[in-house]
Write an enzyme that holds these catalytic residues in place. Structure first.
Site, PDB file in Angstrom:
ATOM      1  N   SER A   1       4.390   9.536   3.076  1.00  0.00           N
ATOM      2  CA  SER A   1       5.118   8.320   2.694  1.00  0.00           C
ATOM      3  C   SER A   1       5.352   7.414   3.904  1.00  0.00           C
ATOM      4  O   SER A   1       6.475   6.986   4.173  1.00  0.00           O
ATOM      5  CB  SER A   1       6.454   8.665   2.035  1.00  0.00           C
TER       6      SER A   1
ATOM      7  N   TYR B   1      -1.855  17.435  -7.362  1.00  0.00           N
ATOM      8  CA  TYR B   1      -2.113  15.996  -7.451  1.00  0.00           C
ATOM      9  C   TYR B   1      -3.036  15.671  -8.632  1.00  0.00           C
ATOM     10  O   TYR B   1      -3.874  16.472  -9.024  1.00  0.00           O
ATOM     11  CB  TYR B   1      -2.768  15.476  -6.176  1.00  0.00           C
TER      12      TYR B   1
ATOM     13  N   LEU C   1       8.173   0.255   0.328  1.00  0.00           N
ATOM     14  CA  LEU C   1       9.218  -0.585   0.908  1.00  0.00           C
ATOM     15  C   LEU C   1       8.733  -1.308   2.161  1.00  0.00           C
ATOM     16  O   LEU C   1       9.121  -2.462   2.413  1.00  0.00           O
ATOM     17  CB  LEU C   1      10.444   0.259   1.268  1.00  0.00           C
ATOM     18  N   LEU C   2       7.889  -0.638   2.953  1.00  0.00           N
ATOM     19  CA  LEU C   2       7.444  -1.194   4.223  1.00  0.00           C
ATOM     20  C   LEU C   2       6.084  -1.881   4.112  1.00  0.00           C
ATOM     21  O   LEU C   2       5.456  -2.180   5.124  1.00  0.00           O
ATOM     22  CB  LEU C   2       7.378  -0.085   5.278  1.00  0.00           C
TER      23      LEU C   2
END
Length: 328
Positions: free
Chosen positions: A216, A53, A222-223
């Site tokens: 995710s 990361y 998207l949510l």
């Protein structure tokens, strides 16, 4: 903040885990420090990282590999924090260009762990997770490498990520044959739009007492009320726009339901996950302090049976668990 056991272990972690994937790439060190401070103040004691990361997850060392761990290490170096958090990181992805600078050979696991400890400025990792399954390395070799790190006090628990159900079963049966704990947790892609793991992975985790840590949880945005944000003038990436176009009717129904509930879409998405008894914690990966503050409400949000049923109508799963989902 509510706390629960990490799988069948005696370790207790917050129902929200702080994901640090954005640290070093989308979020600078100062803001990352503020997010970690606020997370700790908000009761989050579970911090999730990975050696890769901090930059794009492809082999480009100039773009920040290890930067997320370095930021966490600099934050921990201020003192008074290390013993207040459960620190998790991962191993597997390529970190340099050599043939042994990736995957799960005992050679790479040892070197990767030591490098993570240096970046994190700590002497131990609480949860060391295999970022992906490596079927080119024998289970015995991977297990032996992890056992050695435990004996040396460099790691405490072992977790997995992106494992299939049969990988989880293999790992646990192998561990049981040696009277070892095996996996404490599994990180899988799981959210209202991605429910495939309900077929076999979740039943396997429940059977073996392995905690699920969904990654995710809001489906790459998207949510999170994506239609409303676009209407307010925000722009979606080309990749996200493809998904929006494909799922627009469901997204419209979902955001309408969240409006009826008077709750933020991201909170509903997180709360839906936390209603599953196999889920230990959902990962919140905020880019800003404001995003973190919003997510802190999710663990206390109780969804009614009616709301859960409506969510199933909007975002149907695979039909249950295997084999009943597809066979008599």
């Amino acid at each position: 903040m509510d706390y629960t056991h990490l799988g069948r272990t005696g370790l207790k972690v917050s129902r929200l885990a702080l994901g640090t994937m954005n640290f070093g790439e989308l979020t600078d060190e100062k803001t990352s420090f503020s997010i970690m401070d606020e997370a700790l103040d908000g009761g989050i004691n579970f911090f999730d990282a990975a050696d890769v990361y901090g930059g794009p997850q492809s082999l480009d060392m100039e773009k920040g590999f290890g930067k997320s761990e370095e930021i966490i290490g600099n934050w921990l170096a201020q003192g008074g924090r290390r013993d207040r958090i459960v620190l998790a990181t991962k191993v597997y992805q390529p970190m340099e260009t050599g043939p042994n600078d990736r995957r799960l050979s005992a050679y790479h696991i040892r070197r990767a762990c030591e490098a993570s400890l240096r970046r994190l400025k700590t002497d131990h990792i609480d949860l060391y997770q295999r970022h992906h399954v490596d079927r080119s390395t024998p289970w015995a070799e991977v297990r032996q490498a992890m056992e050695q790190l435990i004996r040396e006090g460099k790691i405490t628990y072992v977790g997995s990520s992106n494992f299939a159900a049969w990988d989880i079963a293999t790992a646990q049966c192998t561990a049981a044959s040696r009277n070892l704990l095996g996996l404490a947790s599994e990180q899988s892609l799981y959210n209202l739009t991605q429910r495939t793991i309900e077929l076999e992975v979740i039943p396997a985790l429940r059977h073996f007492g392995v905690g699920l840590i969904p990654w995710s949880p809001i489906g790459m945005g998207l949510l999170g009320g994506v239609l409303r944000k676009i209407a307010e003038g925000r722009r979606a990436t080309p990749q996200l726009q493809v998904q929006i176009d494909r799922l627009r009717p469901q997204l419209q129904a979902y955001e309408a339901l969240c409006d009826q509930l008077g709750e933020a879409p991201s909170d509903v998405a997180l709360a839906w996950l936390l209603h599953n008894l196999v889920v230990t914690a959902a990962i919140s990966g905020p880019r800003t302090v404001e995003q973190l503050h919003q997510n802190l409400k999710a663990p206390s949000l109780i969804l009614s049976r009616e709301t859960m049923a409506k969510l199933d109508e909007i975002w149907p799963g695979p039909g249950g668990e295997a084999p009943v989902a597809y066979a008599w």
